[in-house]
Design an enzyme around this catalytic site. Structure first.
Site, mmCIF file in Angstrom:
data_model
loop_
_atom_site.group_PDB
_atom_site.id
_atom_site.type_symbol
_atom_site.label_atom_id
_atom_site.label_comp_id
_atom_site.label_asym_id
_atom_site.label_seq_id
_atom_site.Cartn_x
_atom_site.Cartn_y
_atom_site.Cartn_z
ATOM 1 N N ASP A 453 72.026 34.236 -35.066
ATOM 2 C CA ASP A 453 72.508 33.820 -33.745
ATOM 3 C C ASP A 453 73.997 33.512 -33.766
ATOM 4 O OD1 ASP A 453 71.945 31.662 -35.434
ATOM 5 O OD2 ASP A 453 71.561 30.289 -33.780
ATOM 6 N N ARG A 457 77.619 27.013 -37.004
ATOM 7 C CA ARG A 457 76.992 25.683 -36.992
ATOM 8 C C ARG A 457 75.778 25.654 -37.922
ATOM 9 N NH1 ARG A 457 75.352 26.720 -30.965
ATOM 10 N NH2 ARG A 457 73.309 27.707 -31.205
ATOM 11 N N ASP A 458 75.066 24.537 -37.881
ATOM 12 C CA ASP A 458 73.908 24.401 -38.774
ATOM 13 C C ASP A 458 72.717 25.160 -38.202
ATOM 14 O OD1 ASP A 458 73.458 22.810 -36.596
ATOM 15 O OD2 ASP A 458 73.080 20.960 -37.717
ATOM 16 N N GLU A 459 72.902 26.473 -38.105
ATOM 17 C CA GLU A 459 71.841 27.316 -37.585
ATOM 18 C C GLU A 459 71.855 28.629 -38.372
ATOM 19 O OE1 GLU A 459 69.627 27.644 -33.345
ATOM 20 O OE2 GLU A 459 71.396 26.410 -33.496
ATOM 21 N N ASP A 466 67.856 36.908 -29.751
ATOM 22 C CA ASP A 466 69.242 37.360 -29.819
ATOM 23 C C ASP A 466 69.293 38.799 -30.331
ATOM 24 O OD1 ASP A 466 68.854 34.496 -30.090
ATOM 25 O OD2 ASP A 466 71.018 34.316 -30.302
ATOM 26 N N TRP A 528 61.764 36.775 -27.012
ATOM 27 C CA TRP A 528 62.066 36.536 -28.433
ATOM 28 C C TRP A 528 61.069 37.344 -29.278
ATOM 29 C CZ3 TRP A 528 64.727 34.105 -24.972
ATOM 30 C CH2 TRP A 528 65.935 33.503 -25.299
ATOM 31 N N GLU A 735 78.643 32.042 -26.837
ATOM 32 C CA GLU A 735 77.244 31.732 -26.546
ATOM 33 C C GLU A 735 77.044 31.397 -25.065
ATOM 34 O OE1 GLU A 735 75.885 28.200 -28.531
ATOM 35 O OE2 GLU A 735 73.796 28.811 -28.390
ATOM 36 N N HIS A 767 78.351 34.357 -30.518
ATOM 37 C CA HIS A 767 76.942 34.693 -30.306
ATOM 38 C C HIS A 767 76.951 36.072 -29.659
ATOM 39 C CE1 HIS A 767 74.779 30.976 -31.016
ATOM 40 N NE2 HIS A 767 73.721 31.397 -30.351
HETATM 41 C C1 BGC Z 1 70.245 29.701 -30.814
HETATM 42 C C2 BGC Z 1 69.967 30.892 -29.956
HETATM 43 C C3 BGC Z 1 68.504 30.995 -29.732
HETATM 44 C C4 BGC Z 1 68.093 29.759 -28.970
HETATM 45 C C5 BGC Z 1 66.665 29.733 -28.560
HETATM 46 C C6 BGC Z 1 69.780 28.497 -30.078
HETATM 47 O O1 BGC Z 1 69.983 27.338 -30.769
HETATM 48 O O2 BGC Z 1 71.562 29.639 -31.189
HETATM 49 O O3 BGC Z 1 70.827 31.862 -29.856
HETATM 50 O O4 BGC Z 1 68.047 32.183 -29.280
HETATM 51 O O5 BGC Z 1 68.454 28.597 -29.669
HETATM 52 O O6 BGC Z 1 66.126 28.470 -28.493
#
Ligand code: BGC
Length: 885
Positions: A453, A457-459, A466, A528, A735, A767
């Site tokens: 995504d 960040r912490d992801e 996405d 998704w 994003e 994003h």
């Molecule tokens: C992500 C997204 C994701 C979304 C769905 C976000 O935190 O960065 O791109 O699809 O959460 O919950």
């Protein structure tokens, strides 16, 4: 057989990345590109295969009459570990045969875990402790003729041989559904070897295995111990072999890398780093024996996708501020900074990263949430040194250095999964060109082992929504077939475990929800989970290989069955859905609360994927399934239209889905399209769709008679729009449409402490979902689109607009390069078109009632079909659009 030098096979490829060693065994498909005079066609081909390239000792041969040149079964399917097969093709045309092509070499890696004769090793370290060094030595009396290093890990590694890194992959072995599928990388180690003593070692870090990961910021996600498994196989001229494998006789020591965290960054203390530890002659008497680690070898597979590598190095601008130095890469990237500094032993260098600046040149780090994105170095000696972090990456454009040493230079190192570039677009419209660049950069920055995504960040998770929103753009921009084929394997694995397609792949969220309650329900989400069907379908459309549909068939059907269980009556009832996520009109802290209802989106998506699945079933020849999915689509679409249609079409996303997903009844289509166009005009082309509406909004306009409004939206520059971010300096896709407001202030990212664990909002400047639009740009501004899978037939249909009087674009299809270049004024369109061998271009030129068309000086009709060659096309009095403001 007469050969003709004018006929040449210019490339021979397989489904795997060009030049990659250690590939899987089994199913192998070959595709080739030809250069030959206009008017010729392929009448037939011969394909041959010989082990180790020994063609003069005999070979397997396939002879075939016909034009096929893409995804043709290889004459031999390599079946065993280490086999190396050479393939060649030659083709026959009306004017003679080509010579044999240059050979394609397919070298198989280690296909079975039991091929590894050693045991995995590590040390006693825990998560977030110093990275592990492992080393052994061996002697060579003669030089081998071949040297292969096979390696994998629980964690991420660099292999060192005689002081130099083996191979150039980063964060090996990448991220997969580790407990079921762990990839083995293969490298050519020959260049590193020397006569006499050799030192082989590895630096092993936490990586995705046990490092802090996921927005819950948890450690030990896959296990508490890291481990490295590798073997160096040497082959000598006399045919003898020697294997140096990992085992407890290796030695270990903690490294100077005190911390290597993907989110937090690296700390390297050179005062504690054993110097020249991976060189021969190093005294490792103070090191201890490595520990054998539990390691499931049954899940090992040769890597089938390109590794992450360095893509570009960008010199950074340097500004001295009070007590700190600000660096600017002039591009938002994934990667890190290489620093060159001069200082004294003990000097400390700290570098923090951010995508954007706040006023006063301060890094905006709030968006990083729990990711510290900080690298630190402590000098081990006096002098000049170059530093790069280990086993981390940051999403950033800016960095701030604080140090008492002297900074000499800074270079931004951009990394990405090394998918080959496939296309290019440029035009007279600078902002549109910049948009193209920004989309490509967001792709590169977010394709780091898996499609993520965001990179900062912490992801950095493999969000399925996405990926499916962006996949058509992605497959147009790069050769991402191997990359997505790997990810889809993991998608199917994770889906099997939970019974639905998870929101992220690999499925960290379900794993973590067992430990810390998830902030939202972990379930299959519309838009998704549908990645299970949309992604393989788009790979087939773009690259033309139906194999991916076979690989994913049960995953696709399982997802359809799951969706069916979610219905109550005809429809999926209202429930929490991510929906048209991040609709710009949704409250900042409720990104799911779009104008179009989540229930409409959920049901529209089943209609969409059921219709795609019916086409998949037709291709695999399952008539019963085809009929079942079509009936399902029709049933849901009728009920959906009756119950929620009228409300939905008052919203741009609802209207677009009704058209593109074939939901609006035929008698209503034009009304819906006209209504959508009116909404666009009334708001001056204001974008008002989220993740799911945006990829289809321009097609919903242009395919139903409203190209003017599509252009009005595409070229709008006020917030929210695609071009607005460029006016405030964006070099990637954001994003949120309003990530930076016109006054320069930064969106706080809504969500504070609500839906996500780490609590600092949700705002990323990188994003790719909204970048999906670039596929429309290729198909409409340049006018290149695929009419048959893999561009076997190409439509050439540029839609001219007064704001863009020149454009040039190409796509490197499997057949070769299709390219269009044009310039126009109201009296003439002048176009050059290149059509690759084996394909046909169908002209759909922008004509007015008074237009006259000529091709290479001869008058011609619109709709002409052109076989391969270069064409000079002119259209007098072309039709063009005057831009709506
Ligand atoms: C992500 C997204 C994701 C979304 C769905 C976000 O935190 O960065 O791109 O699809 O959460 O919950």
């Amino acid at each position: 057989m007469t050969t003709n030098p004018q006929v040449r096979v210019s490339a021979l490829n397989s489904q795997y990345p060009v030049g990659q060693l250690g590939l899987p065994a089994g199913e192998l498909k070959l595709s080739w590109q030809v250069s030959a005079p206009a008017g010729t066609t392929q009448l037939g081909y011969e394909l041959r295969a010989a082990e180790n390239g020994a063609f003069d000792e005999g070979y397997a041969l396939i002879e075939h009459r016909g034009p096929e040149s893409q995804w043709v079964e290889a004459p031999v399917m390599p079946s065993k570990s280490r086999e190396s097969w050479h393939f060649q093709v030659r083709i026959e045309t009306e004017i003679g045969w080509s010579e044999w092509s240059k050979p394609l070499v397919h070298e198989v890696g280690l296909t079975k875990g039991t091929d590894f004769i050693g045991v995995a090793i590590g040390d006693a370290s825990k998560a977030a402790e110093p990275s592990t060094l492992l080393r052994t030595t061996f002697k060579l009396e003669t030089m081998p003729v071949k040297a292969r290093m096979y390696a994998t890990a629980h964690g991420v590694f660099d292999i060192m041989l005689n002081g130099k890194k083996v191979g150039n992959s980063i964060l090996a072995p990448g991220w997969t559904a580790y407990h079921e599928r762990l990839l083995v990388e293969t490298y050519d180690a020959l260049p590193n070897l020397q006569l006499g003593e050799n030192a082989l070692g590895a630096l092993l870090s936490d990586g995705w295995w046990r490092g802090k990961f996921g927005f819950q910021n948890l450690y030990n996600n896959y296990g508490e111990e890291t481990a490295f498994l590798g073997q160096l196989e040497l082959t000598f001229a006399d045919g003898s072999t020697q294997i140096i494998a990992t085992g407890p006789e290796w030695k270990t020591h903690e490294s100077g890398v005190r911390l290597a965290s993907i989110y937090d960054g690296t700390t390297i203390d050179y005062t504690k780093a054993p110097k020249a530890w991976c060189k021969p002659g190093f005294d490792d008497s103070g090191w201890v024996g490595a520990t054998a680690k539990a390691f499931d070898k049954s899940v090992l597979e040769p890597a089938n996708l390109p590794p992450v590598r360095v893509k570009l190095e960008l010199p950074m601008g340097v500004t001295e501020l009070d007590g700190r130095t600000l660096l600017n890469a002039n591009q938002n990237i994934s990667g890190w900074v290489r620093l060159e500094v001069e200082g004294k032993r003990g000097d400390k260098v700290t570098i923090r990263h951010a995508e954007v600046l706040e006023p006063n040149n301060v890094l905006h780090t709030a968006a990083l949430r729990g990711a510290k994105a900080t690298d630190e170095y402590i000098l081990g000696e006096d002098g000049v040194f170059k530093f790069e972090p280990k086993h981390t990456f940051h999403g950033f454009q800016y960095a701030e250095v604080v140090t008492n040493a002297k900074l000499i230079s800074a270079t931004a190192i951009a990394i990405t999964s090394d998918n080959a570039d496939r296309s290019h677009f440029t035009s007279s419209h600078n902002q549109l060109n910049k948009l193209h660049s920004n989309v490509l950069w967001s792709l590169r920055d977010n394709f780091v082992s898996i499609p993520t995504d965001c990179p900062q960040r912490d992801e950095r998770l493999g969000w399925t929504g996405d990926a499916q929103a962006f996949v058509y753009a992605a497959t147009t921009l790069v050769n991402a077939d191997a990359f997505f084929t790997s990810w889809l394997k993991d998608l199917a694995i994770e889906q099997q475990k939970v019974g639905f397609v998870p929101m992220v792949v690999p499925d960290l969220l379900t794993m973590q929800a067992k430990i810390v309650p998830s902030p939202f329900p972990v379930q299959g989400e519309a838009g998704w989970g549908d990645a299970a069907i949309v992604v393989p379908w788009s790979l087939y459309q773009t690259y033309g290989d139906a194999e991916i549909l076979k690989q994913q068939l049960s995953s696709m059907r399982d997802w359809m069955s799951y969706l069916d269980t979610q219905r109550s009556g005809a429809l999926i009832p209202p429930r929490m859905q991510l929906g048209d996520w991040l609709d710009p009109d949704a409250p900042n802290d409720k990104p799911w609360a779009a104008k179009v209802s989540g229930q409409f989106v959920a049901n529209a998506y089943i209609v969409y994927v059921a219709r795609l699945q019916a086409q998949v079933e037709a291709l695999v020849g399952d008539e019963a399934h085809r009929a079942k999915y079509l009936a399902l689509a029709d049933e849901i679409s009728a009920a959906l239209w009756a119950e929620l249609g009228e409300a939905a079409v008052t919203t741009p996303t609802g209207a677009a889905m009704s058209l593109i997903f074939d939901i609006a009844p035929s008698a209503e289509i034009q009304r819906v399209a006209d209504g959508l166009a009116a909404m666009v005009r009334e708001t001056g082309g204001r974008i008002s769709t989220g993740f799911l509406g945006t990829p289809i909004i321009l097609d919903a306009l242009s395919q139903y008679g409203h190209i003017e409004e599509a252009y009005q939206m595409l070229l709008r520059t006020e917030m929210p729009s695609w071009l607005y971010p460029i006016s405030v300096g964006a070099s990637t896709i954001w994003e949120r449409w309003n990530a930076i407001y016109p006054d320069g202030s930064i969106n706080d990212g809504g969500l504070k402490d609500k839906a996500e664990g780490s609590g600092d909002g949700m705002i990323s400047f990188n994003h790719y979902a909204y970048g999906a639009v670039i596929d429309w740009v290729y198909r409409n501004v340049a006018g290149l689109s695929s009419l048959e899978p893999g561009y076997a037939k190409v439509k050439v249909a540029p839609k001219l607009i007064d704001a863009i009087d020149r454009a040039k674009a190409h796509i490197n299809t499997g057949f070769g390069k299709v390219e269009v270049t044009y310039i126009y004024n109201p009296t003439e369109l002048s176009m050059q078109l290149e059509v690759p061998f084996g394909t046909v271009a169908v002209l759909d030129l922008p004509v007015s009632p008074t237009s006259v068309i000529s091709i290479n000086g001869n008058s011609a009709a619109n709709g002409s079909e052109l076989s391969h060659g270069r064409y000079e096309i002119k259209v007098a009095n072309p039709h063009f659009i005057e831009r709506k403001k």
